[in-house]
Motif scaffolding. Structure first.
Motif, short mmCIF file in Angstrom:
data_model
loop_
_atom_site.label_atom_id
_atom_site.label_comp_id
_atom_site.label_asym_id
_atom_site.label_seq_id
_atom_site.Cartn_x
_atom_site.Cartn_y
_atom_site.Cartn_z
N LEU A 94 20.87 -15.61 5.34
CA LEU A 94 20.00 -17.04 4.81
C LEU A 94 20.67 -18.28 5.26
CD1 LEU A 94 18.93 -15.36 1.55
CD2 LEU A 94 17.63 -15.78 3.45
N GLU A 95 21.95 -18.19 5.28
CA GLU A 95 22.71 -19.79 5.45
C GLU A 95 22.40 -19.95 6.97
OE1 GLU A 95 26.84 -19.19 4.76
OE2 GLU A 95 26.70 -19.17 2.51
N SER A 138 18.11 -20.47 7.20
CA SER A 138 17.27 -21.13 6.28
C SER A 138 17.08 -22.72 6.75
CB SER A 138 18.15 -21.68 4.81
OG SER A 138 18.32 -20.44 4.13
N ILE A 177 13.90 -22.58 8.77
CA ILE A 177 12.59 -22.18 7.93
C ILE A 177 12.32 -23.50 7.45
CG2 ILE A 177 11.91 -21.04 5.95
CD1 ILE A 177 13.59 -18.55 6.59
N THR A 178 13.33 -24.31 7.14
CA THR A 178 13.12 -25.71 6.44
C THR A 178 12.43 -26.69 7.53
OG1 THR A 178 14.95 -25.38 4.75
CG2 THR A 178 13.97 -27.74 5.17
N LEU A 230 9.87 -19.16 1.93
CA LEU A 230 10.67 -18.02 1.98
C LEU A 230 10.76 -17.37 0.49
CD1 LEU A 230 12.64 -16.18 3.35
CD2 LEU A 230 14.46 -17.69 2.69
N ASN A 242 10.77 -16.41 11.75
CA ASN A 242 10.54 -17.72 11.61
C ASN A 242 9.79 -18.04 13.05
OD1 ASN A 242 12.43 -20.12 13.12
ND2 ASN A 242 11.66 -20.75 10.98
#
Length: 850
Positions: free
Chosen positions: A708-709, A712, A715-716, A722, A752
């Motif tokens: 996720l790090e 993310s 995705i942002t 999410l 993504n």
């Protein structure tokens, strides 16, 4: 209290307590009359429901609530408890009954109870086989109820279902049990209706195919789940489907092996089907035929006639032909073809004219003189193909059907009145009037087929098969002779022999190794190419092919033969190593195809063995090249990344906004190129078998957090939503934390990349059935059905991704699946084009007691 003797729990009590007498409305001091059967005490509206699930000695305690009718007619709600007691010395069984009067209930409660009892009674009397399963987390408290139709279908009485699902699982065919359990788990997880077709064994040993459809109801008070199901016997339907499949296989085999060409012509003149024998007939490759107009091969003076005949067939629905035309083979030679067709416009599958094309070049010259007679006899399209001769008691011809005219080349008028011996030679027959056929016929010839020889009008002899059937007419002897001309069959047998000889030649001189095995895997025949691969001329007939492979591949071969025997699979193939005499082992592709008889049993195997030495060496060179190039690129990329970082930190002096933007673009592309090189190195390691995993017991949440790090920010950037759903107390797994992070990162990056801005992405982790399962669901573009089979291929990118210019190398999913396989897990996906995809993988849980 009361006591009922014997096995019948609702029989007549021999003893009742004073409390029961008072409850029943009788003075204990006045009651001396024997009591009737217990069923007479139960209210009529409750009686069917209570008696439909009686207590049994196998279940010593039984409880039920119902309404008791007192002696004075008053209705009293009671709670009934019955216990089966067996005397230890005598073995006598009796029932102890405890009746407790229940507090009065509201009319609504009573109505609901009556409705429930009526519903239960109705289910038990349905003509369909039905069951109701009540289950809790404590499986020992499961309760199965089945109706009479279920008992009739499977033969197990209602009392034999008391063991809950264990009873049912023992009936299911072992090959179907896992599929049924998987469907049950799916229903339990999704609450979707359960529907499954599988085999069960009845009590008398019969095997039935059934369709099981049920609904899982919501939880009831006390944690009880209720399954309501219906069972339908579909054995006959399955048998019909199997017969249909066998007929389809037979039809395809006939079409594939027929020398005649079959063409289906549509109304618009196009072709919807052409059989493969077109290649043999005219030399046209099957792959070229859709783009070729076959009329260009027909002689110009015959083409107009053929077009007119086909058009007339379309317009009138009449049969086509027989029609003879000349056609040119691709090698320049001319062939004479016979066409016969019949319209099938009312068949939605065919919807056209089925035309059979036969090469009659070899016999065209011989039948030219008979063409006029042949055209006349074709008018009798509905007549039998066998010649039928009427023969009187004197052995003379009284009738001669059109097929007989065709066989003997005589008209009916020319044949009638002549002795049958002028046309046929039969054992025991005389000639002419001396036959006395009606007085002393040769009965050994009657009602059976016998071989004979026919004699045509021009003196030509031909092989025939004859059957004589007595048919008295007006009290006088009369016989029908059915004659089949075997000329064509004999010719076909000769052609079949020639075809077999051609096959033998092709088999022996094939450029690849070929062997024929018996059902146990022993070599029956082997061609020269296979002997060359083995580097030996020694005889190997009778040797097990398995023994010619290296030890590591012998188990695979044995398992594949066993699987082909146990299933209806048509073929299998694999890469293995062949032992050679006096030479190194050879990598080969081994393809195994079963040849089955009419009962679908394997009669023999045909194996093809192809040398892979050059391909394996080419793959090795390619992998070495990829690994070398990838390693060589890492050093300059590392230097570029270092200098970009130095410039970005201001070591070389301040930079304007444009320079900073250029450095940022450079840095992003360096990272992309580095990721590509790492992917290529991973692929190279996997191909070389050098991918090493640092296995340890670890929480999967660690890899999820690390992934996720990485993802993310991406995705942002696309404003995507999410959602993370990780089960509480997710068990530990045994794996390589870094590689599992890579797998999850690849799935999230894939979601993504193929999801639009503002779309939805869901990451879920759970622990079903002894494994940890991770799912990534997106609302993106999805995958078309015709592309789903290649989604895990290396470098493969869907047409939609290429059209939308979506980034990616096509390696991420392939690498992720390989890493999951190395962990002993599985990976799969579901997708709907335009609606999104779900990719998932499972990893075995770590052993809690290593």
């Amino acid at each position: 209290m009361a006591q009922i003797p014997g096995d019948d729990p609702f029989g007549s009590p021999t003893w009742v307590s004073g409390h029961f007498l008072r409850l029943y409305g009788v003075d204990p001091r006045e009651s001396t009359t024997p009591f009737p059967e217990w069923a007479s005490f139960i209210h009529p509206e409750d009686r069917a429901a209570v008696l439909s699930h009686p207590p049994t000695p196998g279940h010593p305690e039984w409880r039920s609530d119902y309404r008791l009718v007192r002696n004075d007619g008053e209705i009293v709600p009671v709670h009934d408890v019955r216990i089966a007691v067996t005397e230890p010395h005598t073995g006598v069984v009796h029932w102890q009954v405890v009746i407790v009067e229940q507090p009065s209930r509201s009319p609504a409660a009573i109505a609901m109870e009556r409705a429930a009892r009526r519903d239960q009674a109705l289910q038990m009397r349905q003509p369909l086989a039905m069951y109701v399963l009540e289950t809790t987390l404590d499986v020992t408290k499961e309760r199965y109820r089945v109706n009479q139709a279920m008992v009739d279908l499977l033969g197990y009485s209602m009392e034999e279902w008391v063991d809950g699902r264990g009873t049912w699982y023992r009936m299911i065919h072992p090959n179907d049990l896992e599929r049924v359990l998987e469907q049950e788990r799916l229903t339990d997880h999704t609450r979707l209706p359960f529907a499954c077709e599988y085999r069960v064994t009845t009590k008398d040993g019969r095997l039935l195919w059934i369709r099981d459809q049920s609904m899982l109801m919501d939880l009831l008070p006390g944690g009880v789940e209720v399954w309501h199901g219906v069972i339908v016997d579909i054995s006959e339907q399955r048998a019909q489907l199997e017969q249909l499949h066998e007929a389809d296989v037979l039809l395809r085999s006939i079409i594939a092996n027929s020398r005649d060409v079959i063409i289906v012509a549509r109304r618009d003149g196009g072709r919807s089907f052409v059989s493969p024998s077109i290649t043999t007939l005219l030399g046209i490759p099957m792959e070229d035929f859709p783009d070729i107009d076959p009329l260009q091969f027909v002689a110009s003076d015959d083409a107009a006639t053929l077009i007119s005949a086909i058009r007339a067939c379309w317009e009138s629905g009449a049969s086509l032909g027989p029609l003879n035309v000349r056609a040119r083979h691709v090698d320049g030679t001319w062939r004479t073809l016979e066409l016969v067709g019949s319209p099938h416009f009312d068949d939605p599958v065919i919807n056209g004219v089925v035309i059979t094309v036969r090469d009659i070049s070899d016999r065209a010259a011989a039948i030219d003189a008979l063409r006029e007679s042949e055209r006349r006899t074709r008018a009798f399209a509905d007549a039998t193909l066998d010649g039928v001769l009427g023969i009187d008691e004197h052995g003379r011809i009284t009738d001669f059907n059109p097929a007989a005219e065709r066989i003997w080349h005589l008209s009916r008028d020319e044949a009638i009145g002549h002795p049958a011996t002028d046309f046929l030679t039969l054992p025991g027959w005389g000639s002419g009037d001396d036959m006395a056929f009606g007085v002393a016929p040769n009965t050994t010839m009657l009602n059976r087929r016998i071989a004979s020889q026919g004699l045509r009008a021009n003196g030509e002899a031909f092989p025939a098969e004859v059957s004589l059937v007595p048919m008295p007419v007006a009290g006088r002897p009369w016989f029908a002779g059915f004659v089949r001309d075997l000329t064509e069959q004999v010719g076909m047998e000769a052609a079949l022999q020639a075809s077999e000889e051609r096959f033998r030649g092709a088999f022996e001189h094939a450029p690849i190794g070929m062997v024929v095995l018996d059902p146990s895997g022993h070599i029956m025949e082997a061609n020269r190419a296979f002997q060359h691969l083995r580097a030996s001329d020694a005889g190997i007939v009778g040797v097990a092919l398995q023994s010619l492979l290296i030890a590591a591949d012998q188990a695979w071969f044995a398992e594949e033969l066993e699987r082909l025997h146990a299933t209806t699979s048509e073929a299998t193939a694999g890469i293995c190593r062949l032992q050679r005499q006096g030479a190194p082992d050879m990598w080969v592709t081994l393809a195994i195809a079963p040849i089955r008889d009419r009962e679908s049993r394997i009669a023999r195997f045909v194996c093809q063995i192809v040398d892979l030495t050059e391909r394996m060496e080419s793959d090795r060179i390619k992998n070495d090249f990829v690994a070398t190039v990838s390693h060589e690129l890492r050093t300059p990329l590392t230097a570029i990344a270092g200098f970009v970082d130095l410039l970005s930190s201001g070591v070389a002096g301040p930079m304007n906004d444009t320079a900073v933007r250029y450095l940022d673009v450079t840095n992003k592309n360096v990272r992309r190129l580095s990721a590509l090189i790492e992917d290529l190195l991973d692929v190279s390691r996997m191909d070389a078998g050098r991918m090493e995993l640092r296995m340890a017991t670890m929480p999967l949440e660690t890899s999820i957090t690390a992934a996720l790090e990485v993802v993310s920010p991406m995705i942002t950037d696309k404003a995507q939503h999410l959602t993370i759903d990780i089960a509480d107390d997710l068990p530990a797994v045994r794996g390589d934390s870094e590689r599992l992070t890579q797998v999850i990162t690849n799935l999230l990056s894939n979601a993504n990349r193929y999801t639009q801005e503002g779309g939805q992405i869901l990451l879920r982790a759970s622990a079903p059935d002894g494994v940890v399962r991770v799912e990534v669901t997106d609302s993106g573009i999805g995958i078309a059905a015709d592309e789903q089979g290649r989604i895990f291929d290396r470098f493969y990118r869907s047409a939609e991704a290429r059209k939308r210019v979506v980034g990616g190398t096509g390696l991420g999913l392939a690498i992720a699946k390989s890493l999951v396989d190395l962990h002993g897990g599985t990976m799969g996906f579901t997708s709907e084009h335009g609606r999104g995809s779900t990719f998932w993988f499972t990893i075995p849980m770590a052993d809690p007691n290593p």
